[in-house]
Design a protein around this motif. Structure first.
Motif, PDB file in Angstrom:
ATOM      1  N   ARG A  41       0.827  -1.211   0.000  1.00  0.00           N
ATOM      2  CA  ARG A  41       0.000   0.000   0.000  1.00  0.00           C
ATOM      3  C   ARG A  41       0.861   1.262   0.000  1.00  0.00           C
ATOM      4  O   ARG A  41       0.559   2.244  -0.699  1.00  0.00           O
ATOM      5  CB  ARG A  41      -0.936  -0.002   1.204  1.00  0.00           C
ATOM      6  CG  ARG A  41      -2.074  -0.972   1.065  1.00  0.00           C
ATOM      7  CD  ARG A  41      -2.984  -0.928   2.267  1.00  0.00           C
ATOM      8  NE  ARG A  41      -4.072  -1.886   2.118  1.00  0.00           N
ATOM      9  CZ  ARG A  41      -4.693  -2.451   3.121  1.00  0.00           C
ATOM     10  NH1 ARG A  41      -4.355  -2.157   4.371  1.00  0.00           N
ATOM     11  NH2 ARG A  41      -5.667  -3.312   2.891  1.00  0.00           N
ATOM     12  N   ALA A  42       1.942   1.253   0.766  1.00  0.00           N
ATOM     13  CA  ALA A  42       2.830   2.411   0.818  1.00  0.00           C
ATOM     14  C   ALA A  42       3.498   2.638  -0.536  1.00  0.00           C
ATOM     15  O   ALA A  42       3.588   3.774  -1.021  1.00  0.00           O
ATOM     16  CB  ALA A  42       3.882   2.216   1.909  1.00  0.00           C
ATOM     17  N   LYS A  43       3.960   1.555  -1.170  1.00  0.00           N
ATOM     18  CA  LYS A  43       4.591   1.676  -2.492  1.00  0.00           C
ATOM     19  C   LYS A  43       3.583   2.146  -3.527  1.00  0.00           C
ATOM     20  O   LYS A  43       3.914   2.971  -4.393  1.00  0.00           O
ATOM     21  CB  LYS A  43       5.201   0.341  -2.915  1.00  0.00           C
ATOM     22  CG  LYS A  43       6.458  -0.004  -2.157  1.00  0.00           C
ATOM     23  CD  LYS A  43       7.039  -1.318  -2.647  1.00  0.00           C
ATOM     24  CE  LYS A  43       8.316  -1.656  -1.897  1.00  0.00           C
ATOM     25  NZ  LYS A  43       8.898  -2.932  -2.344  1.00  0.00           N
ATOM     26  N   LEU A  44       2.361   1.632  -3.467  1.00  0.00           N
ATOM     27  CA  LEU A  44       1.314   2.042  -4.396  1.00  0.00           C
ATOM     28  C   LEU A  44       0.987   3.525  -4.217  1.00  0.00           C
ATOM     29  O   LEU A  44       0.875   4.266  -5.196  1.00  0.00           O
ATOM     30  CB  LEU A  44       0.064   1.180  -4.191  1.00  0.00           C
ATOM     31  CG  LEU A  44      -1.107   1.458  -5.134  1.00  0.00           C
ATOM     32  CD1 LEU A  44      -0.698   1.220  -6.586  1.00  0.00           C
ATOM     33  CD2 LEU A  44      -2.298   0.583  -4.771  1.00  0.00           C
ATOM     34  N   ALA A  45       0.886   3.968  -2.988  1.00  0.00           N
ATOM     35  CA  ALA A  45       0.605   5.388  -2.712  1.00  0.00           C
ATOM     36  C   ALA A  45       1.748   6.273  -3.214  1.00  0.00           C
ATOM     37  O   ALA A  45       1.513   7.335  -3.803  1.00  0.00           O
ATOM     38  CB  ALA A  45       0.375   5.605  -1.219  1.00  0.00           C
ATOM     39  N   ALA A  46       2.978   5.812  -3.016  1.00  0.00           N
ATOM     40  CA  ALA A  46       4.128   6.586  -3.479  1.00  0.00           C
ATOM     41  C   ALA A  46       4.141   6.670  -5.006  1.00  0.00           C
ATOM     42  O   ALA A  46       4.413   7.729  -5.580  1.00  0.00           O
ATOM     43  CB  ALA A  46       5.427   5.948  -2.968  1.00  0.00           C
ATOM     44  N   ARG A  47       3.842   5.552  -5.656  1.00  0.00           N
ATOM     45  CA  ARG A  47       3.818   5.545  -7.133  1.00  0.00           C
ATOM     46  C   ARG A  47       2.717   6.461  -7.657  1.00  0.00           C
ATOM     47  O   ARG A  47       2.916   7.190  -8.627  1.00  0.00           O
ATOM     48  CB  ARG A  47       3.620   4.110  -7.652  1.00  0.00           C
ATOM     49  CG  ARG A  47       3.590   3.998  -9.137  1.00  0.00           C
ATOM     50  CD  ARG A  47       4.922   4.432  -9.741  1.00  0.00           C
ATOM     51  NE  ARG A  47       4.803   4.503 -11.185  1.00  0.00           N
ATOM     52  CZ  ARG A  47       5.313   5.441 -11.934  1.00  0.00           C
ATOM     53  NH1 ARG A  47       6.024   6.402 -11.406  1.00  0.00           N
ATOM     54  NH2 ARG A  47       5.141   5.445 -13.228  1.00  0.00           N
TER      55      ARG A  47
END
Length: 156
Positions: free
Chosen positions: A10-16
């Protein structure tokens, strides 16, 4: 997925998504800047039809020497911008250099500041696809060389 892996995902998706939004905003801002530059160059060309830019009354004795010089300079600057806007790929840098030289020569010969004409010429060069760094180098070089070879003003 386990809870820590899901949180990481979720954190990586939000950052992307944030990166994509920033990239999209940068593209929008660049397109807006490009439109503004194009509009400035085109506005300079369109002003050519206004009487203040015309040469038809440059010999008019009612005009002061300064007014005649300013009208002549404006007419030259507009003509140079028009010629730059017509530059073909493969000849754009050479065209910019020639127009910048002429602008510097006229500016020095008339004792008028070159900035307004240089700004319009740079906008026209950008409009035909020259990169900013090339425009800056070529414009500087051409104007400086032209100023070392001032035109002779003979309408006194």
């Amino acid at each position: 997925m386990s809870e820590p892996n899901l949180d990481t995902f979720r954190a990586k998706l939000a950052a992307r998504r944030a990166e994509q939004a920033a990239e999209q905003e940068a593209r929008r801002a660049a397109a807006e800047a490009e439109r503004a530059i194009r509009d400035a160059a085109l506005a300079a060309v369109q002003k050519a039809d206004e009487p203040v830019f015309g040469l038809e009354d440059i010999e008019d004795c009612a005009l002061s020497e300064q007014e005649r010089k300013e009208r002549y300079f404006n007419a030259v600057a507009v003509a140079l911008v028009k010629e730059m806007l017509e530059a073909c790929e493969g000849y754009r840098n050479v065209t910019l250099n020639e127009k910048a030289f002429r602008l510097g020569s006229v500016s020095a010969g008339l004792g008028l500041p070159v900035e307004q004409g240089a700004t319009a010429l740079a906008a026209a060069a950008k409009h035909v696809g020259l990169p900013d760094d090339e425009i800056a180098r070529t414009l500087k070089s051409g104007v400086e060389a032209g100023m070392k070879n001032p035109m002779v003003w003979s309408h006194s």
